[in-house]
Design a protein around this motif. Structure first.
Motif, PDB file in Angstrom:
ATOM      1  N   ASN B 363     -42.954 -44.118 -62.480  1.00  0.00           N
ATOM      2  CA  ASN B 363     -43.827 -43.373 -63.142  1.00  0.00           C
ATOM      3  C   ASN B 363     -43.995 -43.761 -64.705  1.00  0.00           C
ATOM      4  OD1 ASN B 363     -44.551 -42.016 -61.150  1.00  0.00           O
ATOM      5  ND2 ASN B 363     -43.282 -40.255 -61.488  1.00  0.00           N
ATOM      6  N   GLU B 367     -46.904 -45.063 -66.762  1.00  0.00           N
ATOM      7  CA  GLU B 367     -47.434 -44.038 -67.651  1.00  0.00           C
ATOM      8  C   GLU B 367     -47.313 -44.584 -69.106  1.00  0.00           C
ATOM      9  OE1 GLU B 367     -45.829 -40.313 -66.893  1.00  0.00           O
ATOM     10  OE2 GLU B 367     -46.785 -40.116 -64.842  1.00  0.00           O
ATOM     11  N   LEU B 372     -51.200 -45.254 -67.883  1.00  0.00           N
ATOM     12  CA  LEU B 372     -51.925 -44.510 -66.850  1.00  0.00           C
ATOM     13  C   LEU B 372     -51.595 -43.244 -67.187  1.00  0.00           C
ATOM     14  CD1 LEU B 372     -51.363 -46.799 -63.821  1.00  0.00           C
ATOM     15  CD2 LEU B 372     -53.097 -46.828 -65.446  1.00  0.00           C
ATOM     16  N   PRO B 373     -52.795 -42.371 -66.722  1.00  0.00           N
ATOM     17  CA  PRO B 373     -52.432 -40.773 -67.120  1.00  0.00           C
ATOM     18  C   PRO B 373     -51.379 -40.145 -66.649  1.00  0.00           C
ATOM     19  CG  PRO B 373     -54.713 -41.370 -66.140  1.00  0.00           C
ATOM     20  CD  PRO B 373     -53.972 -42.729 -65.776  1.00  0.00           C
ATOM     21  N   ARG B 374     -50.783 -39.098 -67.328  1.00  0.00           N
ATOM     22  CA  ARG B 374     -49.775 -38.308 -66.765  1.00  0.00           C
ATOM     23  C   ARG B 374     -50.316 -37.479 -65.646  1.00  0.00           C
ATOM     24  NH1 ARG B 374     -44.774 -37.740 -69.662  1.00  0.00           N
ATOM     25  NH2 ARG B 374     -44.498 -35.595 -68.903  1.00  0.00           N
ATOM     26  N   GLU B 375     -49.701 -37.322 -64.523  1.00  0.00           N
ATOM     27  CA  GLU B 375     -49.686 -36.338 -63.795  1.00  0.00           C
ATOM     28  C   GLU B 375     -49.369 -34.937 -64.239  1.00  0.00           C
ATOM     29  OE1 GLU B 375     -49.350 -36.743 -59.169  1.00  0.00           O
ATOM     30  OE2 GLU B 375     -47.633 -37.558 -60.065  1.00  0.00           O
TER      31      GLU B 375
END
Lengths: 312, 377
Positions: B363, B367, B372-375
């Protein structure tokens, strides 16, 4: 110890990157595949202006006499942009095979493109129809190569492969360092191609939405791409390290690892793009097929792993 | 770009190699996760310290040699090639000490570091809690203000070395109204203090490599707070990157293991089916060595360890596993016989879990390195 590219090397890589980012390299690759090499040859002339073709030519023949570390730094950028043509052959290998000052000067200036077959690991001469000089290395001897008129098809349509036969007497001898330089250049090219595929995939994952969210927010994709990052980041020091030590063991480790990393990047990038990445129209395929071709070229994984074990 | 070792480093390598050849115990020490083995490993730390080899990168005043990072890497290569004992003081010297250098007071450094360097005080880490594993900011153990210090209560778990260690370090919630990574304070705790109960937890090999720590109003003086109260998360992040990034598992360990694996493959008649895996283990160890030389170069030039330390951790944990799995497969039916390869295998199995699981590292890479977008968390 200072194991990182020098400021000059970073600057050189940045200049190359800027040049190639401004050129339509995918267009040049497509044209090259169709037998229209002009846009690609224009790229080569621009690269020659930056000194790429002169890198490995000795200074007394108007070259730069650059080391292998400069070579791999350039080739990573060339791979990133999928530049067409006999790059490893003409830039990395031919200067080590030729003793003839006139030809070396022509190579350095970019007036002459050379290609070479070195069976068994490089059985075909790449782009022999475009190259002004075709060489064949057999049993340590260098010959002029006579290519067949029709190419053999590669999975990468931009790699125009030709069977060659030796003609005339030996032009000279080689000790194997030319092969090592070719392997290393291709390893660096693979690394660059892998990095491009990763960057393409990450950009697409940030922008493409499904189920109302960017697909890059899903862990399934994050973890796939994180593994690609890890492989590429650990393959790069092998390529740089092999350029420093130039041992067969390190060169083979670099080729095997860069090939694996780039291949993983290719698979992941296609999966992230989905069907659009599978189309001929999308440029992703230029790198996908390039990586597949180069993974086996200049010695595949089994050959290079065996060399690692022989030297370990 | 070069890989040259300077004369001082070559001399240092020679000295370390010679010293280890004379001093490494044969046969090896009993497991550090037994009372007897722990004592033997503690004594080994003292032996190392007498030769100023226990903490080579530290300042001289704390028993170090002010060695460069490259020299430390060279030390580690020699250390593992010589088959020297595991480091019982690992948590202290590689996690707590960097935190003290970054955030501690001179008094804390003077008091704590020399005893740590000589193995007189062995430290356990106390990060995880029953409800705070990967999500460490969910921790519940609390610290209440009292005269001259704090009263600590709660439960820590999976605390490496805590079964036999003297002291521990970890985060506690000092502001009861806070949540997540706010309002936490970094404490050093005496595991022999009133109110501390340590319950050893046997690991896969049956030995208590970690433990639960129960705290019931344990008094900790202000002098044992690192950094500002409430600022513990930031203080702890220094150690997180150290653990993942460079110090926890140096390349020397894997280079030595890869060489042993190649030897084993040869002894077993160089079976073709294993060649690829053996080669990949060697390539992986070499890659990690070179990668770390690059990291050392960047740090020496003023760089910082950032999210790329997750790349490091993810890589070596799988390198370690693959290497040991290959060795056990090469041994065939004898692969189940308890010995150095099964010990190494059981050790390697934990790698993808501690110091941030594989999933947390991936992750972080996705990220923070790929953007990449955070969850939603």
């Amino acid at each position: 110890m200072r194991f990182t590219p020098s400021p000059e090397q970073r600057q050189f890589a940045a200049s190359l990157h800027d040049l190639l980012s401004g050129a339509d390299t995918p267009g040049a690759v497509r044209a090259w595949a169709e037998g229209r090499p002009e846009p690609g040859l224009k790229l080569w002339r621009d690269l020659a202006d930056l000194g790429v073709t002169a890198l490995r030519v000795p200074e007394e023949c108007d070259g730069l006499g650059a080391g292998l570390t400069d070579l791999v730094i350039a080739f990573e950028v060339l791979g990133y942009h999928a530049v067409p043509g006999p790059l490893a052959e003409s830039v990395a290998v031919a200067p080590a095979l030729l003793g003839d000052g006139e030809r070396l000067r022509a190579l350095a200036a970019g007036r002459l493109l050379a290609t070479v077959a070195l069976p068994p690991h490089v059985p075909y001469a790449l782009d022999a129809d475009v190259a002004g000089l075709v060489l064949l290395v057999e049993n340590g001897a260098v010959y002029r190569g006579e290519p067949e008129t029709e190419p053999v098809r590669s999975v990468d349509a931009a790699r125009r492969l030709f069977r060659v036969a030796g003609t005339g007497g030996a032009l000279g001898a080689t000790d194997g360092s030319a092969f090592e330089a070719g392997v290393l250049a291709v390893a660096a090219e693979l690394l660059g191609a892998g990095q491009r595929l990763l960057d393409e995939a990450a950009a697409y994952a940030r922008q493409r939405h499904q189920y109302g969210r960017p697909i890059g927010s899903y862990q399934a994709l994050k973890h796939l791409l994180a593994d690609v990052v890890t492989r590429l980041e650990l393959a790069r020091p092998l390529v740089h390290g092999a350029a420093v030590t130039a041992t067969a063991r390190d060169v083979s480790a670099a080729k095997a690892a860069a090939g694996e990393a780039a291949y993983l990047a290719a698979r992941a990038a296609l999966q992230v793009h989905g069907a659009i990445g599978y189309t001929a129209e999308h440029h992703l395929g230029l790198w996908l097929t390039r990586v597949r071709a180069l993974t086996g070229a200049w010695g595949g994984g089994a050959y290079h792993r065996a060399r690692v074990l022989a030297g370990a | 770009m070069d890989l040259d070792l300077d004369a001082a480093t070559l001399d240092f390598r020679g000295e370390v190699r010679g010293w280890l050849a004379e001093h490494v115990p044969r046969p090896g020490l009993p497991s550090m996760d037994t009372a007897e083995g722990f004592a033997a490993h503690r004594e080994w730390e003292a032996t190392l310290a007498r030769a100023r080899l226990s903490v080579v990168t530290w300042p001289r005043e704390y028993t170090g040699r002010e060695a460069s990072l490259v020299q430390w890497l060279v030390f580690e290569e020699e250390y593992y090639a010589a088959g020297a004992p595991g480091r019982v003081s690992q948590n202290g010297i590689f996690m707590l000490a960097p935190t003290l250098f970054a955030h501690g007071t001179a008094e804390q450094r003077d008091r704590i570091l020399p005893a740590m360097a000589r193995g007189e005080q062995v430290w356990a880490q106390a990060w995880s809690e029953p409800e705070a594993g990967s999500d460490i900011a969910a921790l519940r153990s609390r610290a209440e203000r009292t005269d001259g210090g704090w009263l600590l209560s709660g439960q820590k778990t999976w605390s490496s070395r805590a079964a036999f260690a003297d002291r521990a370090f970890g985060l506690f919630r000092s502001d009861p109204s806070s949540s997540r990574h706010h309002g936490l304070t970094y404490f050093m705790i005496d595991l022999r203090a009133d109110g501390v109960t340590v319950r050893p937890i046997p690991q896969l090999d049956g030995e208590p490599g970690f433990a639960e720590i129960f705290l019931d109003e344990v008094f900790v003086p202000d002098a044992d707070v690192i950094g500002e109260p409430g600022n513990g998360w930031r203080v702890a992040m220094t150690t997180a990157n150290n653990e993942r990034g460079l110090s926890l598992r140096s390349p020397g360990r894997f280079l030595a293991a890869a060489d042993r694996l190649v030897d084993l493959w040869r002894q077993r008649g160089e079976p073709e089916w294993a060649a690829e895996r053996v080669a990949d283990a060697w390539i992986g160890a070499r890659a990690y060595q070179l990668y770390t030389y690059g990291t050392a170069t960047r740090l020496a030039e003023g760089g910082q360890l950032g999210p790329e330390s997750s790349v490091n951790k993810l890589y070596w944990s799988h390198l370690d596993l693959g290497l040991h799995e290959t060795a056990l497969d090469l041994l065939g039916a004898d692969g189940e016989l308890a010995g150095p390869w099964t010990d190494g295998y059981l050790f390697a199995l934990a790698g993808p879990i501690y110091g941030g699981t594989d999933q947390i590292q991936r992750n972080t890479i996705a990220e923070r390195l790929l953007g990449l977008p955070r969850e939603a968390r």
